[in-house]
Design an enzyme around this catalytic site. Sequence first.
Site, PDB file in Angstrom:
ATOM      1  N   SER A   1       3.295  -1.670   9.615  1.00 25.57           N
ATOM      2  CA  SER A   1       5.021  -2.579  10.332  1.00 25.57           C
ATOM      3  C   SER A   1       5.866  -3.602  10.046  1.00 25.57           C
ATOM      4  O   SER A   1       6.780  -3.930  10.421  1.00 25.57           O
ATOM      5  CB  SER A   1       5.389  -2.413  12.062  1.00 25.57           C
ATOM      6  OG  SER A   1       5.245  -0.900  12.466  1.00 25.57           O
TER       7      SER A   1
ATOM      8  N   LYS B   1       0.227   4.688  -0.228  1.00 30.83           N
ATOM      9  CA  LYS B   1      -0.253   5.591   0.516  1.00 30.83           C
ATOM     10  C   LYS B   1      -0.472   6.868  -0.282  1.00 30.83           C
ATOM     11  O   LYS B   1      -0.094   6.286  -1.925  1.00 30.83           O
ATOM     12  CB  LYS B   1       0.146   5.355   1.733  1.00 30.83           C
ATOM     13  CG  LYS B   1      -0.360   4.038   2.542  1.00 30.83           C
ATOM     14  CD  LYS B   1       0.065   4.440   3.692  1.00 30.83           C
ATOM     15  CE  LYS B   1       0.079   3.015   4.536  1.00 30.83           C
ATOM     16  NZ  LYS B   1      -0.530   3.353   6.036  1.00 30.83           N
TER      17      LYS B   1
ATOM     18  N   ASN C   1       0.946  -1.107  -0.167  1.00 30.39           N
ATOM     19  CA  ASN C   1      -0.483   0.648   0.067  1.00 30.39           C
ATOM     20  C   ASN C   1       0.751   1.185  -0.386  1.00 30.39           C
ATOM     21  O   ASN C   1       0.871   1.426   1.118  1.00 30.39           O
ATOM     22  CB  ASN C   1      -0.670   0.024   1.427  1.00 30.39           C
ATOM     23  CG  ASN C   1      -1.326   1.006   1.552  1.00 30.39           C
ATOM     24  OD1 ASN C   1      -1.832   2.260   0.027  1.00 30.39           O
ATOM     25  ND2 ASN C   1      -2.149   1.749   2.794  1.00 30.39           N
TER      26      ASN C   1
ATOM     27  N   GLU D   1      -4.917  -4.413  10.721  1.00 29.77           N
ATOM     28  CA  GLU D   1      -4.078  -3.825  10.933  1.00 29.77           C
ATOM     29  C   GLU D   1      -4.292  -3.413  12.266  1.00 29.77           C
ATOM     30  O   GLU D   1      -5.029  -2.601  11.594  1.00 29.77           O
ATOM     31  CB  GLU D   1      -3.929  -2.974   9.631  1.00 29.77           C
ATOM     32  CG  GLU D   1      -4.035  -3.665   8.586  1.00 29.77           C
ATOM     33  CD  GLU D   1      -2.806  -2.284   7.240  1.00 29.77           C
ATOM     34  OE1 GLU D   1      -1.678  -3.117   6.675  1.00 29.77           O
ATOM     35  OE2 GLU D   1      -4.203  -1.391   7.081  1.00 29.77           O
TER      36      GLU D   1
ATOM     37  N   GLU E   1      -6.579   4.653   8.193  1.00 28.43           N
ATOM     38  CA  GLU E   1      -6.115   6.117   7.830  1.00 28.43           C
ATOM     39  C   GLU E   1      -7.231   7.469   7.815  1.00 28.43           C
ATOM     40  O   GLU E   1      -7.692   8.277   7.385  1.00 28.43           O
ATOM     41  CB  GLU E   1      -4.990   6.360   6.823  1.00 28.43           C
ATOM     42  CG  GLU E   1      -3.429   6.189   8.175  1.00 28.43           C
ATOM     43  CD  GLU E   1      -2.378   4.898   7.122  1.00 28.43           C
ATOM     44  OE1 GLU E   1      -2.550   5.412   5.517  1.00 28.43           O
ATOM     45  OE2 GLU E   1      -1.516   4.483   7.302  1.00 28.43           O
TER      46      GLU E   1
ATOM     47  N   HIS F   1      -9.295   1.168   5.129  1.00 29.30           N
ATOM     48  CA  HIS F   1      -8.215   1.048   5.776  1.00 29.30           C
ATOM     49  C   HIS F   1      -8.200   2.171   7.082  1.00 29.30           C
ATOM     50  O   HIS F   1      -9.016   3.569   7.134  1.00 29.30           O
ATOM     51  CB  HIS F   1      -6.702   2.007   5.314  1.00 29.30           C
ATOM     52  CG  HIS F   1      -5.407   1.698   5.728  1.00 29.30           C
ATOM     53  ND1 HIS F   1      -5.070   2.687   6.116  1.00 29.30           N
ATOM     54  CD2 HIS F   1      -4.787   1.248   5.178  1.00 29.30           C
ATOM     55  CE1 HIS F   1      -3.838   1.926   6.474  1.00 29.30           C
ATOM     56  NE2 HIS F   1      -4.072   1.546   6.245  1.00 29.30           N
TER      57      HIS F   1
ATOM     58  N   GLY G   1       3.269   2.171  10.458  1.00 38.24           N
ATOM     59  CA  GLY G   1       4.447   3.361  10.823  1.00 38.24           C
ATOM     60  C   GLY G   1       4.853   3.409  12.412  1.00 38.24           C
ATOM     61  O   GLY G   1       5.277   4.630  12.405  1.00 38.24           O
TER      62      GLY G   1
HETATM   63  P1  13P Z   1       3.408   0.451   7.868  1.00 37.98           P
HETATM   64  O1  13P Z   1       3.605  -0.818   7.158  1.00 37.98           O
HETATM   65  O2  13P Z   1       3.665   1.717   6.731  1.00 37.98           O
HETATM   66  O3  13P Z   1       3.114   0.782   9.028  1.00 37.98           O
HETATM   67  O4  13P Z   1       1.852   0.581   7.226  1.00 37.98           O
HETATM   68  C1  13P Z   1       1.193  -0.467   7.617  1.00 37.98           C
HETATM   69  C2  13P Z   1      -0.572  -0.331   6.429  1.00 37.98           C
HETATM   70  O5  13P Z   1      -1.343   0.362   6.277  1.00 37.98           O
HETATM   71  C3  13P Z   1      -0.615  -1.432   5.378  1.00 37.98           C
HETATM   72  O6  13P Z   1      -1.927  -0.626   4.598  1.00 37.98           O
END
Ligand code: 13P
Length: 275
Positions: free
Chosen positions: A234, A36, A34, A190, A122, A120, A196
């Site tokens: 992560s 982002k 992803n 997740e 976010e 997601h 992150g």
């Molecule tokens: P990270 O791998 O940067 O922690 O992000 C995970 C994520 O949100 C994948 O959708």
Amino acid sequence: MGQCGYNLIHPIIINNAKETQHKLMSNIPIIAGNWKMHGLSDALSTALLIDEPARLSLAKTVIFPPATLLDRLSQTLKAIDSPIEVGGQNCRSELSGAYTGGISAEMLKDAGATRVLVGHSERRHGLKEACELVAKKTLGALRAGLSPMICIGETLEEREAGQTQAVLTRHLSDSLPDALAGKDFQVAYEPVWAIGTGHIPTDSQIVEAMSLIRANLKARFKTGPMPHILYGGSVKPDNAAQLLSLEGVDGLLVGGASLLAKDFTKIIEAAGRDA
Ligand code: 13P
């Protein structure tokens, strides 16, 4: 992102029919990146650099680029017969309409997507998207013929308050419409506090969450193949193999580490080689 110097003449001759057939099997892992809100035109070369590891891997490799790159990435990969699939990071639930800035699942499909992320964290937390909206977007994805990857996960506060099971159960019941029965879809677990941050849940926390999700899906969706359940948060080259070895982990959803071809390659390789 933005590795240069890729040689467009691919050195490996493959049997695409065999590869496609093999990688459609439901028990192979999915390694998804992803991106982002990262990536300008030069990010296309990152995808080209992971084409070879993706061909050699046992796993199905997927990239969720920003919407601005979707069409070009899809065309670029198609031009080299790459097995890498591309997907949207979000969609609106409606087919079309006066929604400035909105992108429907049909538009994603038209741009070459085969999949779409919905729910997601976010978007759930940052943009206050509720489970009910996630369910509507999932229906939009199905209408367009896309395979939805529905993301769920608890916050740190919810985990510390002992609410993880309740939150996951609610996300599953309220974000996954009944229409998913018999359809191709995935659930990505997740934990919000792992995204992150470099903080990974313990093995037993992940296995416990996977087992709860699997039991829930089994009880609810009795027809069709068992959906893949992915872990995300992560994921790095040095923990990918261990995460994939955990019971119930059918794949990985990778954020930051999917932006660098060398890191994402190691994660794809952690899934093992195609026989
Ligand atoms: P990270 O791998 O940067 O922690 O992000 C995970 C994520 O949100 C994948 O959708």
